[in-house]
Design an enzyme around this catalytic site. Structure first.
Site, PDB file in Angstrom:
ATOM      1  N   HIS A   7       0.838  -1.202   0.000  1.00  0.00           N
ATOM      2  CA  HIS A   7       0.000   0.000   0.000  1.00  0.00           C
ATOM      3  C   HIS A   7       0.874   1.253   0.000  1.00  0.00           C
ATOM      4  CE1 HIS A   7      -3.892  -2.070   1.082  1.00  0.00           C
ATOM      5  NE2 HIS A   7      -2.987  -3.033   1.239  1.00  0.00           N
ATOM      6  N   ASP A  29      -6.360   5.596   1.586  1.00  0.00           N
ATOM      7  CA  ASP A  29      -6.422   4.195   1.192  1.00  0.00           C
ATOM      8  C   ASP A  29      -7.861   3.720   1.398  1.00  0.00           C
ATOM      9  OD1 ASP A  29      -6.087   1.318   1.198  1.00  0.00           O
ATOM     10  OD2 ASP A  29      -3.963   1.672   1.547  1.00  0.00           O
TER      11      ASP A  29
END
Ligand code: UDP
Length: 478
Positions: A21, A117
């Protein structure tokens, strides 16, 4: 590219605390900073400290003048395990403890746009709404898996879910728009399975679905993919999510946009120490002779599985470079820990095992002929860019979907899913490296050309990044 102008927008980028990520979102941060947007990248202290040690992250603001870093604690002790089954704990902990810290930063730093995110779906949406900051979601998985997550409630409605047991695993899932008849039950995200694999991190399916549907509340969605890679799914996705920016492959995009000075130090944004000895070893191997093996940053394997892979690789007689992280082997169960002599010998002759490598460089090395991968989205797309055929052994989450795309949509490799057997490893390695080499190489090279075109001037991802920047400027002016 338009000439850089000073921008009044201030973007806060907030990734889930995990290698894959952070990696792709940091690439986006650099691309935005290159265009003079003020970017604050918010990491957990744990991740930031590792990036400082292993990726020289502190030198980035000198090269990207509008990029800054901020950190918050993840609420866990430093020595807390963060791989395998425990790999989702930092995310949970930040969700529990992080809200007031994030609120504080958003307000004090006068952030005009939050790029969160998608894993922080509800938390980030609620905060953005409360403070009145526009929010964009960044999904670090591919569009196909995101769409599968989104479609799960409808699979229950049409009785295609639940998956009831082993005998059900080859049943075809027929109703996901754009992916009709592509996935079998075993290709659905691992969270749809009735039983978890040993060591697999646990996230309830309801959480995955509800966080995915939270993206409907965001002003836009950013994907690290490119249109030619996932076209059928993207056309359906765009009907539900009208403002989508496909800007990938981001690592290649960064490379094609960054002026040489900013890009001199190539960075994989690694939170592990790269063992550079592998590059000299690769230099001394013949053209396309090496199978590169890596299962990413969180996968754990049992000793038994490790031995199956190892035997298969040695028996294939191919050369191999294998990333075995120090925390990759699941805790022993009192079994014999010795390694058969022929494996030690075979590895000395043809193999190299290291703790972590600069993967993008490894994949683009002329000696690498195939990638045995867990099919994390970053690894998958990095292999696509490098034109390297794959042998897939998915572990959890989106990886089951990605490996199906590799084998059945893009036809750039084989899917070993749900099997861990030395003979299968040996046969698949030989198929990809020898028997069906030309077939896979040709498809992989075609896809690699498309990937590069997408991020070159005038390509869709290139243009979409410009559009994204305009969009951020627009929504930043309250
Ligand atoms: N990676 C790396 N060196 C390694 C293994 C992995 O730099 O030895 C990087 C890889 O390039 C990728 C990331 O770690 O960008 C892993 O992300 P991915 O989404 O593939 O899998 P995850 O670790 O999230 O399961």
């Amino acid at each position: 590219m338009k000439p850089p102008q000073t921008s009044s927008a201030h973007v806060l980028i907030f990734p889930c605390p995990a290698q894959g990520h952070v990696n792709s979102m940091l690439n986006l941060a650099q691309l935005l900073a290159l265009r003079n947007l003020h970017v604050t990248f918010l990491n957990t202290e744990h991740i930031h400290n590792r990036l400082t040690r292993f990726a020289d992250i502190e030198s980035l603001p000198a090269r990207y003048h509008t990029l800054r870093f901020k950190t918050i604690p993840d609420g866990l002790p430093e020595e807390h395990p963060r791989s395998g089954e425990r790999s989702v704990e930092p995310l949970h902990s930040v969700k529990v403890h992080g809200k007031p810290l994030l609120r504080d930063i958003l307000v004090k730093e006068k952030v005009t746009c939050l790029v969160a995110d998608g894993f922080f779906g509800k938390l980030a949406n609620d905060l953005a709404e409360e403070i009145g900051v526009p929010i964009i979601h960044f999904r670090t998985i591919g569009a196909s898996c995101f769409w599968t997550y989104f479609w799960i409630p409808y699979l229950f409605d049409s009785n295609e879910l639940p998956v009831t047991g082993e005998e059900d695993m080859d049943r075809i899932i027929s109703t996901i728009p754009g992916m009709e008849n592509l996935l079998r039950c075993r290709d659905l995200p691992s969270f749809c399975r009735p039983n978890r694999a040993k060591g697999e991190p646990f996230i309830p399916l309801e959480t995955i679905v509800s966080e995915t549907h939270q993206t409907l509340r965001a002003r836009a969605v950013v994907f690290n993919t490119f249109d030619d890679l996932e076209a059928p799914v993207l056309s359906h996705l765009r009907r539900r999510f009208p403002t989508i920016f496909t800007v990938g492959p981001l690592h290649q995009h960064r490379e094609s946009r960054a002026p040489t000075a900013a890009n001199t130090m190539k960075s994989n944004n690694s939170i592990w120490e790269e063992d550079m000895s592998c590059m000299a070893w690769l230099d001394s191997q013949p053209f396309r002779s090496v199978v590169y093996v890596s299962f990413g940053s969180v996968t754990t394997v049992t000793r038994e599985s490790l031995l199956e892979f190892w035997c298969g690789l040695v028996n294939s007689k191919m050369r191999f470079l294998w990333v075995v992280r120090s925390d990759m082997i699941a805790a022993g169960e009192g079994k014999d820990e010795s390694v058969p002599a022929e494996l030690v010998e075979g590895t000395k002759e043809r193999g190299l095992m290291v703790g972590w490598v600069p993967q993008v460089e490894v994949l683009s090395h002329k000696s690498v002929g195939a990638f045995m991968t867990h099919c994390g989205w970053n690894s998958t797309i990095e292999s696509v860019v490098a034109g390297v055929p794959m042998i897939c052994w998915p572990y959890f989450a989106d990886q089951q979907v990605n490996s199906r795309l590799v084998s059945d949509s893009w036809k750039v490799g084989l899917d070993m899913k749900d099997v861990c057997d030395r003979n299968v490893v040996e046969n698949m390695v030989n198929d990809v490296m020898v028997n069906r080499k030309e077939e896979f190489l040709q498809s992989a090279e075609k896809l690699a050309i498309l990937a590069r075109k997408n991020v070159s001037e005038g390509g869709p991802s290139y243009d979409n990044l410009d559009r994204l920047i305009e969009f951020i400027e627009l929504i930043s002016q309250k």
